[in-house]
Scaffold this motif. Sequence first.
Motif, short mmCIF file in Angstrom:
data_model
loop_
_atom_site.label_atom_id
_atom_site.label_comp_id
_atom_site.label_asym_id
_atom_site.label_seq_id
_atom_site.Cartn_x
_atom_site.Cartn_y
_atom_site.Cartn_z
N ASP A 150 0.83 -1.21 0.00
CA ASP A 150 0.00 0.00 0.00
C ASP A 150 0.86 1.26 0.00
OD1 ASP A 150 -2.28 -1.54 0.06
OD2 ASP A 150 -2.50 -1.45 2.24
N LEU A 151 2.00 1.19 0.70
CA LEU A 151 2.90 2.34 0.72
C LEU A 151 3.48 2.60 -0.66
CD1 LEU A 151 4.32 4.55 2.31
CD2 LEU A 151 6.09 2.90 2.95
N TYR A 152 3.80 1.54 -1.38
CA TYR A 152 4.27 1.70 -2.76
C TYR A 152 3.22 2.42 -3.61
CZ TYR A 152 5.39 0.56 -7.60
OH TYR A 152 5.63 0.65 -8.95
N SER A 153 1.98 2.00 -3.48
CA SER A 153 0.90 2.61 -4.27
C SER A 153 0.75 4.09 -3.94
CB SER A 153 -0.42 1.88 -4.02
OG SER A 153 -0.33 0.53 -4.42
N ALA A 154 0.89 4.43 -2.64
CA ALA A 154 0.74 5.83 -2.23
C ALA A 154 1.87 6.70 -2.77
CB ALA A 154 0.69 5.91 -0.70
N SER A 202 -1.48 5.23 -16.04
CA SER A 202 -1.11 4.70 -17.36
C SER A 202 0.18 3.91 -17.30
CB SER A 202 -0.98 5.84 -18.38
OG SER A 202 -2.18 6.59 -18.46
N GLY A 203 0.35 3.15 -16.21
CA GLY A 203 1.51 2.28 -16.10
C GLY A 203 2.79 2.95 -15.65
N LYS A 204 2.74 4.26 -15.32
CA LYS A 204 3.93 4.97 -14.87
C LYS A 204 3.66 5.68 -13.55
CE LYS A 204 6.01 5.84 -19.41
NZ LYS A 204 6.56 6.88 -20.34
#
Length: 765
Positions: A200-204, A210-212
Amino acid sequence: YDIFVRNAFGNYRDVLKEISYSPLMAENLSFLKSKSHAYVMDKYSQNSFADENFAREIMQLFSTGLYLLNLDGTLKLDGNGSPINAYSNAHILSFARGWTGFDRQRKRGNIEERQRSENKIDPMKIWADWRDRFPKIDMQNGFIGDHYPLCEDFPDKMFLKKGATFRLLGSSSLPELIEDDEEFDKDQTIKRFTLNTTSDLYSALCREESGKCQFAAEVVLDSTYDCHDQECYVDTLRVVEVIPGIYYEYVRPPCVELPFFNNARKLSRKRKSLPGSICGNPRLPTASEACCPLPLTVGTKYAERNPIYDGERMTYATAEQRCLIIDGTLCDYDVIEISDNYKTGYHWTPGTCEIRVKINSDGYVAIVYDMQTPSDKVSWIDDNNQNFFEVRWDGDIFPNPSNNCGEGLQGKCEVLQKGGCLCQTSVFEEAVFDSMPTTKDAALSMLSIGALDPNTYATNEYTMELSAETGIAAYHSRNGFYDEHTIFELTDDYGRHFFLKNIRSTVEMKDLFGKNIDFSFRNPPNFMSLIPIEATVRDAQYETEAILDDYFYHPNTAPFLCIRFIQRFGISNPAPRYVKSCATAFQEGIYHAGGKSFGTGKYGCLKATVASIVLDRETRSVVLDADPSQGSLREPLLKILSVMRNMEFKREDHVRQVVLRGLDDRIGQMAHEFATVFSFFLPEYAPDGVITTATLVAPEAELLDMPKTVSLLNGLFSMIKFGLANCYDGFGENVGSGGCRDNGSYQRASGILEFEPSSTLSTDI
């Protein structure tokens, strides 16, 4: 000037901060590159103390003033009818230590500057090594750092809690607010903390579109996240790698440490023999593991590491667990088997430490660490250190040579040959309230240790009780009992929101039987760690903010500033009612007049303050114009500018810039040319005669001596006759040819007064 222009209708707190970080202010008030006594002694073996100039002037000129005031600006008096000082020399000495570490930023190429000049524009930076590390008293009989939460009270995985902040570093892996060796950014073998893409931290932090990843300069977590993978096994984060080559720095929230604590553990470096051993609080993540294989053998002990990432910090308990994983144990090692010194900092050992206190004849204390190897201690906590600071002794009594360093403390205190006492200490913690506090003031004055929002902890860990009478909320973690775990929530009269822990930490001196012998003081907070590489820019900035808040929220600040502001708006002797109206607007952040409201509703709002000054009846009443004590004298420079404006001054076409020459010497004033830091005149100046007799002031009259008055008149007459030139003591420069013989001869003038009356009759003019 520029600072006030930017913040004229903003908040005075921003003005204070910009003033304090201004390199020009640091030069003028001499705290630029001021260094702590501990730093200078450690590096150069010299006695040197922090510069006191700015610490004094920011109180005297920019916040509290010299004497305590009522809200209406009248003096508070003691029992003898004398004014009460707003601060003492002890405050100056303490705050001076808080203004250490400041230095100019590096020069940059996109600003105007003189050749080879320093950067005098950008806000200053702070060097953590130069900063004083020890507790500092505040102006409210407490300490800088009061009401801040303890770092040791932060819950597990604070970096995943709602509100956690991460700053983008970009391609550099070196943090900006904490310290890592420069090799961390160069060595490709460094073991980094890389986020799992399922985290979740990575997502934040990635904010993928668009994949970047779409990296933001700062990310604040909007909710509390569950840990993933390695996140579950670390106590804290420093720098995280989101994708290869892109890094974020975790910014730990502001918190304080208590310099006295029980169960201290010895921290050592790569080799036990290296200088710099120190004591650590086992509850704080300030060191890493060093594991010796079991069973321990006699002889040289070689320790191994088991970090999740290089540079990792952990608590003592986590370090023990890391060693168990590799079938080892924490040990008082001789050397750690690692080739690169910069990858290792301080390491936990099972060695115990005793924290002693050295007390001088004034009751000031210095911290002394007692370890098994005293010769390798950090210098600022060794037996001979002179890093004394003030504490609040209970009952104002303390061990000293006159009482044999505490009668009854045999074996626990000793008289030092050079004077003073050296005593063993222990820390005692107890709950303060056993029921709901009766007032907010009682809670704020008796509870000095802050807390986090109870919602930061696990769900349903706390139950809430609200007092309808006081508005105080109490959060209980143990069946509704008021104990040391209870947290109080309240908002003070200035709109500040507090969470306060129901606990007092006391440093005690006891006898051989463990009995308290009436010598104790409150355990003072400090922002800066005593561990060398753990003192950070981040914490120095937090401490600076706390110091500024102490000035800003002092009860004296609003009335003192209002008197000064009103004087500059043209009323030298404002009535108490007028001052109170202004001070109330400053504190409440709002002013109502003519059916309209001005301000943001926040303490320190200058829009509300200015509105309360210019719209008050005292400044707008034509009746008061007949009172000779009303208003103020016009400053000489403003007189000149007023003549130029009202007489329609016009610059000559061939002149690029109008210059007023030598005004500071001739009339006592020139823009930006203050003779001293106290400006052109003192706000409390009263000339001899009727003004002094009437107990009034006339600040601008300090410039009205005979030579300056004659120079002012000569310059104005010259401008009328010859334009703005240097003719007959004129205020201008010689910009052309020709003489100064005839009225209306303007060949040498940079501009002329073009006003022509429509009539020559005196009644019309």
